[in-house]
Design a protein around this motif. Structure first.
Motif, mmCIF file in Angstrom:
data_model
loop_
_atom_site.group_PDB
_atom_site.id
_atom_site.type_symbol
_atom_site.label_atom_id
_atom_site.label_comp_id
_atom_site.label_asym_id
_atom_site.label_seq_id
_atom_site.Cartn_x
_atom_site.Cartn_y
_atom_site.Cartn_z
ATOM 1 N N THR A 59 -6.068 -7.557 3.684
ATOM 2 C CA THR A 59 -6.239 -8.056 2.259
ATOM 3 C C THR A 59 -7.366 -7.408 1.486
ATOM 4 O OG1 THR A 59 -5.258 -10.285 2.996
ATOM 5 C CG2 THR A 59 -6.050 -10.036 0.956
ATOM 6 N N ALA A 60 -8.668 -7.487 2.221
ATOM 7 C CA ALA A 60 -9.555 -6.865 1.320
ATOM 8 C C ALA A 60 -9.641 -5.284 1.166
ATOM 9 C CB ALA A 60 -11.225 -6.914 2.391
ATOM 10 N N LEU A 61 -8.916 -4.662 2.021
ATOM 11 C CA LEU A 61 -8.589 -3.256 1.819
ATOM 12 C C LEU A 61 -7.712 -2.981 0.797
ATOM 13 C CD1 LEU A 61 -7.450 -1.747 5.363
ATOM 14 C CD2 LEU A 61 -9.676 -1.156 4.160
ATOM 15 N N GLY A 62 -6.608 -3.864 0.511
ATOM 16 C CA GLY A 62 -5.799 -3.662 -0.960
ATOM 17 C C GLY A 62 -6.461 -4.244 -2.077
ATOM 18 N N THR A 63 -7.252 -5.427 -1.928
ATOM 19 C CA THR A 63 -7.535 -5.921 -3.285
ATOM 20 C C THR A 63 -9.021 -5.239 -3.716
ATOM 21 O OG1 THR A 63 -8.722 -7.711 -2.044
ATOM 22 C CG2 THR A 63 -6.377 -8.108 -2.815
ATOM 23 N N ILE A 112 0.918 -1.183 0.022
ATOM 24 C CA ILE A 112 0.066 0.139 -0.027
ATOM 25 C C ILE A 112 0.936 1.110 -0.042
ATOM 26 C CG2 ILE A 112 -1.528 1.354 1.309
ATOM 27 C CD1 ILE A 112 -2.798 -1.325 2.261
ATOM 28 N N ILE A 113 2.060 1.220 0.790
ATOM 29 C CA ILE A 113 2.686 2.557 1.017
ATOM 30 C C ILE A 113 3.723 2.701 -0.275
ATOM 31 C CG2 ILE A 113 4.850 3.356 1.962
ATOM 32 C CD1 ILE A 113 3.885 1.849 4.625
ATOM 33 N N LEU A 114 4.085 1.460 -0.967
ATOM 34 C CA LEU A 114 4.926 1.541 -2.076
ATOM 35 C C LEU A 114 3.954 2.204 -3.240
ATOM 36 C CD1 LEU A 114 7.177 -1.458 -2.363
ATOM 37 C CD2 LEU A 114 7.889 0.860 -2.032
ATOM 38 N N GLY A 115 2.617 1.657 -3.368
ATOM 39 C CA GLY A 115 1.514 1.958 -4.381
ATOM 40 C C GLY A 115 1.385 3.518 -4.439
ATOM 41 N N ILE A 116 1.206 4.085 -3.152
ATOM 42 C CA ILE A 116 0.977 5.568 -2.746
ATOM 43 C C ILE A 116 1.987 6.458 -3.443
ATOM 44 C CG2 ILE A 116 0.795 7.385 -1.281
ATOM 45 C CD1 ILE A 116 -1.172 5.405 0.328
ATOM 46 N N LEU A 117 3.426 6.046 -3.106
ATOM 47 C CA LEU A 117 4.693 6.741 -3.522
ATOM 48 C C LEU A 117 4.981 6.507 -4.984
ATOM 49 C CD1 LEU A 117 7.056 5.407 -0.552
ATOM 50 C CD2 LEU A 117 5.816 7.645 -0.770
ATOM 51 N N LEU A 138 1.224 -7.832 -5.092
ATOM 52 C CA LEU A 138 1.334 -7.321 -6.455
ATOM 53 C C LEU A 138 -0.097 -6.576 -6.889
ATOM 54 C CD1 LEU A 138 2.831 -6.649 -8.989
ATOM 55 C CD2 LEU A 138 2.165 -8.935 -9.775
ATOM 56 N N TYR A 139 -1.200 -7.318 -6.628
ATOM 57 C CA TYR A 139 -2.344 -6.790 -6.958
ATOM 58 C C TYR A 139 -2.712 -5.601 -6.209
ATOM 59 C CZ TYR A 139 -7.647 -7.521 -7.936
ATOM 60 O OH TYR A 139 -8.797 -7.197 -8.318
ATOM 61 N N ILE A 140 -2.397 -5.545 -4.843
ATOM 62 C CA ILE A 140 -2.878 -4.440 -4.159
ATOM 63 C C ILE A 140 -1.886 -3.225 -4.567
ATOM 64 C CG2 ILE A 140 -2.388 -3.534 -1.729
ATOM 65 C CD1 ILE A 140 -3.389 -6.191 -0.821
ATOM 66 N N LEU A 141 -0.601 -3.639 -4.909
ATOM 67 C CA LEU A 141 0.437 -2.519 -5.335
ATOM 68 C C LEU A 141 -0.055 -1.857 -6.474
ATOM 69 C CD1 LEU A 141 3.366 -1.068 -5.217
ATOM 70 C CD2 LEU A 141 4.083 -3.071 -6.661
ATOM 71 N N GLY A 142 -0.799 -2.507 -7.625
ATOM 72 C CA GLY A 142 -1.204 -2.071 -8.747
ATOM 73 C C GLY A 142 -2.518 -1.329 -8.386
ATOM 74 N N THR A 143 -3.419 -1.558 -7.734
ATOM 75 C CA THR A 143 -4.686 -0.930 -7.087
ATOM 76 C C THR A 143 -4.304 0.428 -6.773
ATOM 77 O OG1 THR A 143 -5.765 -3.055 -6.756
ATOM 78 C CG2 THR A 143 -6.673 -0.991 -5.828
ATOM 79 N N PHE A 144 -3.290 0.539 -5.638
ATOM 80 C CA PHE A 144 -2.875 1.907 -5.103
ATOM 81 C C PHE A 144 -1.905 2.847 -5.947
ATOM 82 C CE2 PHE A 144 -4.610 -0.128 -1.252
ATOM 83 C CZ PHE A 144 -4.737 1.083 -0.663
ATOM 84 N N VAL A 145 -1.405 2.021 -6.982
ATOM 85 C CA VAL A 145 -0.405 3.114 -7.902
ATOM 86 C C VAL A 145 -1.773 3.562 -8.937
ATOM 87 C CG1 VAL A 145 0.857 2.765 -10.163
ATOM 88 C CG2 VAL A 145 1.537 1.618 -8.011
ATOM 89 N N ASP A 146 -2.583 3.060 -9.331
ATOM 90 C CA ASP A 146 -3.794 3.328 -10.276
ATOM 91 C C ASP A 146 -4.345 4.414 -9.406
ATOM 92 O OD1 ASP A 146 -5.426 3.705 -12.397
ATOM 93 O OD2 ASP A 146 -6.662 2.235 -11.642
ATOM 94 N N CYS A 152 4.305 3.186 -13.777
ATOM 95 C CA CYS A 152 2.989 3.005 -13.162
ATOM 96 C C CYS A 152 2.394 2.103 -14.126
ATOM 97 C CB CYS A 152 2.305 4.431 -13.148
ATOM 98 S SG CYS A 152 3.060 5.558 -11.732
ATOM 99 N N SER A 153 2.356 2.532 -15.412
ATOM 100 C CA SER A 153 1.600 1.497 -16.413
ATOM 101 C C SER A 153 2.083 0.061 -16.446
ATOM 102 C CB SER A 153 1.775 2.060 -17.799
ATOM 103 O OG SER A 153 1.327 3.308 -17.826
ATOM 104 N N LEU A 154 3.373 -0.151 -16.063
ATOM 105 C CA LEU A 154 3.857 -1.304 -15.984
ATOM 106 C C LEU A 154 3.485 -2.149 -15.004
ATOM 107 C CD1 LEU A 154 5.877 -3.647 -16.900
ATOM 108 C CD2 LEU A 154 7.788 -2.599 -15.602
ATOM 109 N N ILE A 155 3.345 -1.568 -13.761
ATOM 110 C CA ILE A 155 2.890 -2.066 -12.643
ATOM 111 C C ILE A 155 1.415 -2.563 -12.762
ATOM 112 C CG2 ILE A 155 2.211 -1.839 -9.942
ATOM 113 C CD1 ILE A 155 4.869 -0.219 -9.848
#
Length: 403
Positions: free
Chosen positions: A249-253, A17-22, A184-192, A32-35
């Motif tokens: 997990t639900a927060l992220g996915t 989550i933190i990495l996704g926001i950053l 990875l799924y959570i990372l992509g969600t928060f990046v987007d 961002c598009s790659l992730i």
């Protein structure tokens, strides 16, 4: 030699989550598009596996019940539907009394500006599911109930053994592929969400609404676990502590279905028997939508207040009752509940304003998706509260039969 401790799932989720926001805030668009591309591929694979998982777990969970499978199924459905209806009604009563004091008429235009700003992926790989989640649930009911009542009497054990092996295969896929890749799924969600500005734009305008909705989710969960703990004579605070990995997990996915593997582990720590958790958790992921209903009802109330659309309990209750059934067919993916709700929003907004392609419904989608993570977390956490109650009901039923 001291063994290295593996990083637990919750820390991995928090890091994602933190990495996704950053990354969403500061990294170049290409990264961002790659992730988002990698996350999207995994998401499509997950959508393919989910119906198979429901078929495997729900059918075997029901088949392994020694007796009373039909009663347990009916009991679980009644609990899930009742919880959804109560959650939506409470949400309306709280929202209609609190929201008028801090609603802004300018909020609509500012939220609308964030629509269609998602990060585009480089490419996508289509992996169509073999059947949808509702078909999987119905097929699992048929197989599970028939295997439970007919095995060893009217039919042999060939199909049961095949389904058991199939369940073992799905279990291996979940623990070796899906759970390790959920971060990875959570990372992509928060990046987007961060890159597109959806979250921050809506939070900056309707943060009070957002906070009220989250508080309602947490209070509702607290009451659910207090009731479950009282009925089962278990410490409700221990039950809530056990639920943290599933909630995170639900927060992220933002997906009830994607959280099933982790939620099954939470149910195990709650002391829910294998056969009960294997059918209650996947089943409730599709039929227990208390958190989503709380969010949708609160968002609909907020939009009505902003647009001076009349709203009352007499219009909200039929909407909640209808949507509680319709959401059974909603996809277990981010935003699935609000997409299912779109055809029924006319019951709240009226036929003209309730056009699924109109601006008001577009705002509902944007407003809901921003809070979807917390609604999903409330859904899946409540699933295990129901699981504890169903497990206790099953234990008492078995004890009564043995007397």
């Amino acid at each position: 030699m001291e063994m290295k401790r593996k990083l637990g799932l919750v820390p991995k989720l928090i890091i994602a989550i933190i990495l996704g926001i950053l990354i969403g805030q500061y990294a170049p668009l290409g990264l961002c598009s790659l992730i988002v591309t990698l996350s999207g591929i995994f998401s499509n694979f997950l959508k393919f596996v989910i119906p198979l998982m429901i078929l495997a777990y729900v059918s075997m969970g029901i088949a392994d019940l020694s007796q009373g499978a039909g009663k347990l199924l009916l009991f679980t459905v009644i609990l899930a539907y009742g919880s959804t209806l109560i959650g939506g009604t409470i949400s309306y009563l709280v929202s209609i009394n609190l929201f008028p004091s801090f609603m802004s008429a300018d909020a609509m235009k500012q939220i609308q500006a964030t629509a269609d700003q998602s990060v585009a992926s480089f490419f996508s790989i289509s992996i169509p599911p073999m059947f949808d989640t509702l078909s999987a649930v119905v097929l699992a009911f048929i197989l599970g109930l028939c295997l439970s009542t007919m095995r060893g009497k009217e039919i042999g054990s060939t199909l049961y053994d095949a389904m058991k092996d199939f369940s073992g295969i799905i279990d291996k896929v979940l623990h070796k592929v899906i759970i390790p890749l959920i971060p990875l799924y959570i990372l992509g969600t928060f990046v987007d969400m961060t890159r597109s500005g959806k979250t921050f734009a809506i939070l900056s305008i309707l943060w009070k609404v957002f906070i009220v909705v989250i508080i309602m989710h947490l209070c509702y969960l607290f009451v659910q676990f207090i009731i479950a703990g009282t009925i089962s004579k278990k410490n409700p605070f221990t039950l809530m502590k056990n639920q943290i990995p599933g909630y995170t997990t639900a927060l992220g996915t933002q997906s009830s279905a994607a959280t099933i593997p982790v939620n099954l582990e939470c149910a195990k720590h709650d002391g829910i028997s294998e056969q009960i958790r294997n059918f209650v958790v996947p089943l409730c992921a599709n039929i227990h939508m208390c958190g989503s209903m709380i969010t949708i009802t609160a968002c609909a109330t907020a939009v009505c207040l902003m647009n001076r659309i009349p709203i009352s309990l007499s219009t909200v209750v039929p909407f909640i009752m209808t949507l509680g059934i319709a959401m059974v067919a909603s996809p277990g993916a981010p935003g699935g509940s609000i997409m299912t709700a779109l055809p029924f929003l006319y019951m709240i907004f009226g036929k003209e304003a309730g056009d699924p392609n109109g601006p008001i419904c577009a705002i509902m989608v944007a407003l809901y998706i921003t809070q979807d993570s917390f609604g999903t977390a409330c859904n899946v956490s409540g699933d295990n509260a129901i699981g504890v109650v169903v497990n206790e009901f099953y234990t008492r039923m078995i004890a009564k039969e043995k007397k």
